[in-house]
Design a protein around this motif. Structure first.
Motif, PDB file in Angstrom:
ATOM      1  N   ALA A 154      24.181  36.749  48.167  1.00 47.08           N
ATOM      2  CA  ALA A 154      25.226  35.941  48.798  1.00 47.08           C
ATOM      3  C   ALA A 154      26.527  35.982  48.015  1.00 47.08           C
ATOM      4  O   ALA A 154      27.586  35.625  48.538  1.00 47.08           O
ATOM      5  CB  ALA A 154      24.754  34.498  48.963  1.00 47.08           C
ATOM      6  N   LEU A 155      26.469  36.372  46.729  1.00 44.85           N
ATOM      7  CA  LEU A 155      27.668  36.436  45.914  1.00 44.85           C
ATOM      8  C   LEU A 155      28.345  37.784  46.121  1.00 44.85           C
ATOM      9  O   LEU A 155      27.797  38.826  45.765  1.00 44.85           O
ATOM     10  CB  LEU A 155      27.316  36.250  44.430  1.00 44.85           C
ATOM     11  CG  LEU A 155      26.818  34.857  44.016  1.00 44.85           C
ATOM     12  CD1 LEU A 155      26.513  34.851  42.538  1.00 44.85           C
ATOM     13  CD2 LEU A 155      27.854  33.805  44.351  1.00 44.85           C
ATOM     14  N   LYS A 156      29.509  37.765  46.702  1.00 46.81           N
ATOM     15  CA  LYS A 156      30.257  38.986  46.920  1.00 46.81           C
ATOM     16  C   LYS A 156      31.745  38.660  46.909  1.00 46.81           C
ATOM     17  O   LYS A 156      32.152  37.511  47.075  1.00 46.81           O
ATOM     18  CB  LYS A 156      29.867  39.651  48.237  1.00 46.81           C
ATOM     19  CG  LYS A 156      30.122  38.798  49.472  1.00 46.81           C
ATOM     20  CD  LYS A 156      29.724  39.518  50.756  1.00 46.81           C
ATOM     21  CE  LYS A 156      28.243  39.810  50.818  1.00 46.81           C
ATOM     22  NZ  LYS A 156      27.853  40.418  52.111  1.00 46.81           N
ATOM     23  N   GLY A 157      32.552  39.668  46.723  1.00 49.59           N
ATOM     24  CA  GLY A 157      34.003  39.472  46.710  1.00 49.59           C
ATOM     25  C   GLY A 157      34.728  40.782  46.917  1.00 49.59           C
ATOM     26  O   GLY A 157      34.154  41.866  46.756  1.00 49.59           O
ATOM     27  N   ALA A 158      35.987  40.684  47.305  1.00 47.06           N
ATOM     28  CA  ALA A 158      36.846  41.854  47.447  1.00 47.06           C
ATOM     29  C   ALA A 158      37.620  42.027  46.143  1.00 47.06           C
ATOM     30  O   ALA A 158      38.444  41.188  45.784  1.00 47.06           O
ATOM     31  CB  ALA A 158      37.808  41.674  48.617  1.00 47.06           C
ATOM     32  N   VAL A 159      37.340  43.121  45.442  1.00 43.24           N
ATOM     33  CA  VAL A 159      37.919  43.355  44.118  1.00 43.24           C
ATOM     34  C   VAL A 159      39.074  44.340  44.246  1.00 43.24           C
ATOM     35  O   VAL A 159      38.901  45.449  44.772  1.00 43.24           O
ATOM     36  CB  VAL A 159      36.868  43.906  43.141  1.00 43.24           C
ATOM     37  CG1 VAL A 159      37.486  44.171  41.779  1.00 43.24           C
ATOM     38  CG2 VAL A 159      35.716  42.920  43.009  1.00 43.24           C
ATOM     39  N   LYS A 160      40.248  43.943  43.755  1.00 46.32           N
ATOM     40  CA  LYS A 160      41.438  44.782  43.813  1.00 46.32           C
ATOM     41  C   LYS A 160      41.742  45.276  42.408  1.00 46.32           C
ATOM     42  O   LYS A 160      42.060  44.502  41.509  1.00 46.32           O
ATOM     43  CB  LYS A 160      42.621  43.999  44.378  1.00 46.32           C
ATOM     44  CG  LYS A 160      42.328  43.433  45.757  1.00 46.32           C
ATOM     45  CD  LYS A 160      43.565  43.216  46.577  1.00 46.32           C
ATOM     46  CE  LYS A 160      43.169  42.917  48.032  1.00 46.32           C
ATOM     47  NZ  LYS A 160      44.273  43.094  48.955  1.00 46.32           N
ATOM     48  N   PHE A 161      41.616  46.599  42.226  1.00 43.97           N
ATOM     49  CA  PHE A 161      41.847  47.219  40.929  1.00 43.97           C
ATOM     50  C   PHE A 161      43.312  47.634  40.811  1.00 43.97           C
ATOM     51  O   PHE A 161      43.880  48.222  41.740  1.00 43.97           O
ATOM     52  CB  PHE A 161      40.975  48.457  40.750  1.00 43.97           C
ATOM     53  CG  PHE A 161      39.518  48.145  40.553  1.00 43.97           C
ATOM     54  CD1 PHE A 161      39.024  47.860  39.292  1.00 43.97           C
ATOM     55  CD2 PHE A 161      38.643  48.144  41.628  1.00 43.97           C
ATOM     56  CE1 PHE A 161      37.679  47.572  39.107  1.00 43.97           C
ATOM     57  CE2 PHE A 161      37.302  47.857  41.453  1.00 43.97           C
ATOM     58  CZ  PHE A 161      36.813  47.570  40.192  1.00 43.97           C
ATOM     59  N   GLY A 162      43.919  47.359  39.676  1.00 46.84           N
ATOM     60  CA  GLY A 162      45.283  47.816  39.381  1.00 46.84           C
ATOM     61  C   GLY A 162      45.238  49.147  38.673  1.00 46.84           C
ATOM     62  O   GLY A 162      45.224  49.192  37.445  1.00 46.84           O
ATOM     63  N   LEU A 163      45.219  50.244  39.431  1.00 45.41           N
ATOM     64  CA  LEU A 163      45.055  51.571  38.849  1.00 45.41           C
ATOM     65  C   LEU A 163      46.370  52.307  38.681  1.00 45.41           C
ATOM     66  O   LEU A 163      46.498  53.164  37.816  1.00 45.41           O
ATOM     67  CB  LEU A 163      44.113  52.411  39.730  1.00 45.41           C
ATOM     68  CG  LEU A 163      42.709  51.816  39.931  1.00 45.41           C
ATOM     69  CD1 LEU A 163      41.915  52.676  40.888  1.00 45.41           C
ATOM     70  CD2 LEU A 163      41.983  51.696  38.606  1.00 45.41           C
TER      71      LEU A 163
END
Length: 877
Positions: free
Chosen positions: A173-182
């Motif tokens: 149930a633990l999820k998220g949208a991860v935005k990487f600064g590349l």
């Protein structure tokens, strides 16, 4: 799915797998790949089979995609170096996730089905389904800095970096949208400047219409922010769905959506200090799955409603927008088409934001106005132009809403609502006003309703009460002396404050044009080579930065490898009097033959690609491609300008005024194209300048005749659509094509102006006169041309893509690098032994090429003194 991967893989292999390894943001590589891949797919499959291929890709598992990618990579790149083959395999593995992301919509947030109106006919259709660039991570990789979490699926790429769905396998149930600064610039800005902003966003907690920022890891080479995962489509799909509704319902829904967004964003605007998003666009507005009912039964008189919309990217909007704006300044139109519709940041950025001004809540108000216009019209590639009101009136939109959207999109920020909260308040007042209906009821009906509640006797005995109105408070009495004294005090204080503010603003924004006596260092060349016979007239990098292109006065065009100077192709174009024209990615060229015919070339292969164009019965004087590459324009000695639709055998279209007269009364001297594709300007050598507005149906109506009686004008458009005209009277003029009005005009300290260069900051213009003296002009003010001292005559000037460096090439053979804003220092390169004739930066801005009169080509590295001019801030004094 296999056919789709094979065609894309073969297209990449034909273009060169090295393009994936040496990926250049904003280049034309991906657009060319999509062109070739769609051609191969049409050769192999029917239209219904193409639809099935996309559906198979959308429903494929990660393991199936990985196996198919490995097979295709072996087939098409088996002999390629290992790093290229792995890059191709990783890119192909991304395709199913990218297809699902492109198919997500309100009625299918999973993106695993194909809509009824799906089409795959053009390269742009395929471009929307392909990954925007190679991924940095692989599915299943660990999330850096968060033990126990892993990356599941690539959700998208953008100016900030990559977006991945991450989860904890032990707690599904633990999820998220991860935005990487590349992106290096975005990463640096996030770590140095946006850390405090991220903390403030997290401290605000959860807002019902803002995607929550859950966690952050601002360390290492791949810092990231984790946002709440919203499993649904974005506003883009909702806007397209609404276009089938009647105009009244569409207006109600658009007003409700705009009110919801303005209230959410306004909450952050009213903080102290305010938080500004700076990257509002349909792609950053998510629709909560299961709550996106159509509301088709609502009308204008319905009670206010709140749509299930959520604003994403609070905390990094400024970083992502800045990166996207920078890419757009140096990108070709074809590269920009690789971005999904409704996600192109420059469409929504205010003029102040595009110019690099500090964040202001009115930037977000401007973006909301553009989004509101798109919701009403369904045009996701449009912004608030000069004719926006006419467009909305044709759709039957109410005048108050038209006026409010115009205020939001005003060029002057003082004419916009001061923040999103004020916009929400004005929308609420408008909705309340439209909901009040005055209904005239006949007396007989009123009596009948009264009898149904009590009989006549009771009605007569019932006391009649009238509401007591509160008496207004007494108005204060001011005598004339008090009012006069107050007015004088306010005038003096306000005038003094304005003068102080103006002085500080001028000091902060004026460019610190250097003096040659302050030369402090020399710059060393990267490499040089000879081989440009004949006096060089033009040099440029191709948008991918991998090739150099030179045009010589011996009527020869040559292509060179930008890394080592080795020749690639030579094309003898046959005519020296007219400079050839190139399309957006320099893959196509138009030139004039000795017989005064127009010839088209493939610059990649170095050969002619079709028969000469007919229908132009006069000697050509100038050529130009439009910004979208759809048309080729040619001006001639008799004053006619004609347009050929590129790639189609149709007859040319003549640009004529209302009376059917020729484009100009005398020879055509210049053609300028608006980078946004909205306008084309043509100029006669006698001084007449006209602006045309191309239409989708192939029509070229005259928009305005903006200038007369100025000899030999030189034209260019700023990126924001303003037209700059330099002329023989020694003046520069800036015109607004949108408003058909002159913005500013310089003084006349120069002689006849012959060359003009536009700075990417949409503000400064460099011009040279007949004596080869250099001047700089600020097009946002009314000041005169500022002379730039140089030790010799200036033959060429170029601006870096950042807009913070300009370079001159002079008769003494010296190339001088100057920083406009941060440090009053210059460095110079001295490798040339002949006058420098032409200059050009590469798309990234870290290299410069110069060519002298002897045909020597020198490639320079941008000096360390100007490193902050490429995106890094200057060190504090």
């Amino acid at each position: 799915m296999l056919v789709l991967m094979q065609c894309v893989g073969e297209a990449i292999a034909a273009k060169g797998c090295r393009g994936l390894v040496e990926w250049v943001p904003g280049g034309g590589f991906l657009f060319d790949v999509a062109n070739e891949a769609i051609r191969r797919m049409r050769d192999r499959s029917r239209a219904d089979q193409l639809r099935d291929e996309v559906l198979k890709a959308a429903t494929a598992s990660f393991e199936d995609a990985k196996q198919a990618a490995e097979r295709v990579a072996r087939e098409v790149a088996g002999n390629a170096p290992l790093d290229e083959r792995l890059a191709l395999e990783m890119y192909l593995t991304q395709i199913p996730g990218s297809v699902r992301q492109s198919l997500k919509r309100v009625d299918d947030p999973s993106g695993k089905s194909v809509p009824a109106n799906f089409a795959l006919n053009e390269a742009t259709d395929l471009l929307k389904r392909l990954p925007a660039r190679p991924a940095h991570f692989r599915p299943g990789a660990a999330l850096p800095g968060k033990p126990g979490w892993e990356l599941v699926e690539l959700l998208g790429t953008g100016g900030f970096g990559e977006v991945w769905l991450a989860r904890n396998p032990a707690l599904s149930a633990l999820k998220g949208a991860v935005k990487f600064g590349l992106d290096p610039q975005a990463r640096d800005r996030l770590l140095r400047h946006e850390g405090s902003l991220v903390n403030r966003v997290m401290e605000q907690g959860k807002h019902p219409h803002v995607v929550s920022l859950l966690d952050a890891h601002l360390e290492g080479d791949a810092p990231w922010l984790m946002y709440e995962f919203v499993p649904g489509g974005d506003l883009t799909g909702l806007i397209l769905t609404w276009q089938s509704l009647p105009a009244a319902e569409r207006e109600t829904l658009a007003t409700a959506a705009l009110s919801t967004l303005a209230s959410a964003v306004g909450h952050f605007h009213r903080l102290t200090p305010p938080l500004v998003h700076r990257d509002l666009k349909p792609a950053n507005i998510l629709v909560q799955a299961g709550k996106s009912e159509s509301h088709s039964g609502l009308t204008r008189s319905s009670s206010p409603m709140t749509l299930p919309l959520m604003v994403a990217d609070f905390g990094i909007g400024g970083v992502a927008a800045a990166a996207a704006l920078e890419v757009s300044r140096r990108s070709s139109t074809g590269a920009m088409m690789s971005q999904l519709i409704g996600s192109h940041t420059p469409l929504y950025a205010s003029p102040q934001q595009q110019a690099g001004s500090p964040p202001d809540p009115r930037d977000d108000v401007h973006a909301l106005g553009v989004i509101g216009f798109q919701m009403l019209t369904g045009k996701l590639d449009a912004t608030l132009g000069a004719d926006y009101a006419k467009t909305l009136r044709r759709l039957g939109i109410s005048e108050p809403l038209i006026e409010l959207l115009g205020d939001c999109g005003a060029h002057d920020p003082d004419n916009r609502p001061r923040d999103a909260t004020e916009l929400a308040e004005r929308l609420a007042v408008q909705a309340l006003t439209e909901a009040v209906e005055v209904v005239e009821v006949p007396v007989e009906s009123r009596v009948q309703r009264t009898k149904s509640k009590w009989d006549e006797r009771d009605r007569e005995d019932r006391p009649r009460r009238r509401p007591r109105l509160a008496e207004p408070p007494p108005k204060p009495r001011w005598n004339s002396a008090c009012l006069t004294a107050l007015a004088v005090v306010l005038f003096l204080v306000g005038g003094a404050g304005y003068l102080i503010y103006s002085a500080i603003s001028w000091i902060k924004t004026r460019p610190s044009f250097p003096d040659p006596r302050q030369d402090e260092a020399k710059v060393e060349k990267q490499f040089s080579f000879n081989g440009v016979p004949g006096r060089p007239a033009y040099v440029a990098y191709t948008p991918d930065g991998r090739r150099l292109l030179t045009v010589s006065e011996d009527a020869t065009v040559r292509l060179w490898n930008a890394e080592d100077g080795k020749p690639i192709a030579t094309m003898a174009i046959g005519e020296t009097g007219v400079r050839p024209a190139f399309n957006r990615n320099a893959s196509r060229m138009a030139s004039i033959t000795p017989e005064n015919k127009i010839q088209l070339w493939d610059t990649v292969a170095g050969q002619e690609i079709r028969a000469q164009l007919d229908g132009f019965n006069e000697k050509p004087t100038v050529l130009a491609f439009t910004a979208d590459d759809q048309w080729l324009l040619s001006g001639g000695e008799n004053g006619n300008v004609m347009a050929w639709e590129y790639g189609k055998p149709s007859e040319p279209v003549s640009l004529v005024d209302m009376k059917g007269a020729p484009t100009h009364a005398g020879p055509v001297g210049a053609i300028a194209v608006d980078p946004k594709g909205r306008f084309v300007a043509t100029a006669a050598r006698s001084g007449q300048v006209k602006v045309w507005k191309p239409q989708a149906k192939g029509e070229w109506p005259l928009h305005a005749t903006i200038l007369d009686a100025v000899d030999r004008p030189v034209l260019a458009f700023f990126g924001d659509g303003r037209l700059v005209v330099a002329s023989a009277d020694g003046k520069c003029r800036s015109w607004s094509a949108d408003r058909n009005a002159e913005f500013t005009s310089s003084g006349d300290k120069a002689g006849t102006l012959t060359k003009l260069a536009i700075c990417p900051d949409n503000r400064h213009v460099a011009v040279t006169d007949v004596s080869a003296a250099l001047f700089m002009w600020d097009a946002t003010g009314n000041g005169s041309l500022s002379p730039i001292k140089d030790a010799a005559k200036v033959n060429a000037v170029a601006f870096a893509p950042s807009g913070k460096i300009f370079v001159t090439g002079s008769d003494d053979g010296i190339v001088r690098f100057s920083d406009m804003f941060f440090k009053n220092v210059r460095v110079k390169g001295t490798a040339h032994k002949a006058p420098v004739q032409t200059l050009a930066f590469n798309p990234v801005g870290d290299r410069l090429v110069s060519v002298d009169a002897d045909g020597t080509v020198v490639v320079w590295a941008v000096p360390p003194e100007f490193k902050h001019g490429l995106g890094e801030p200057a060190e504090a004094p």
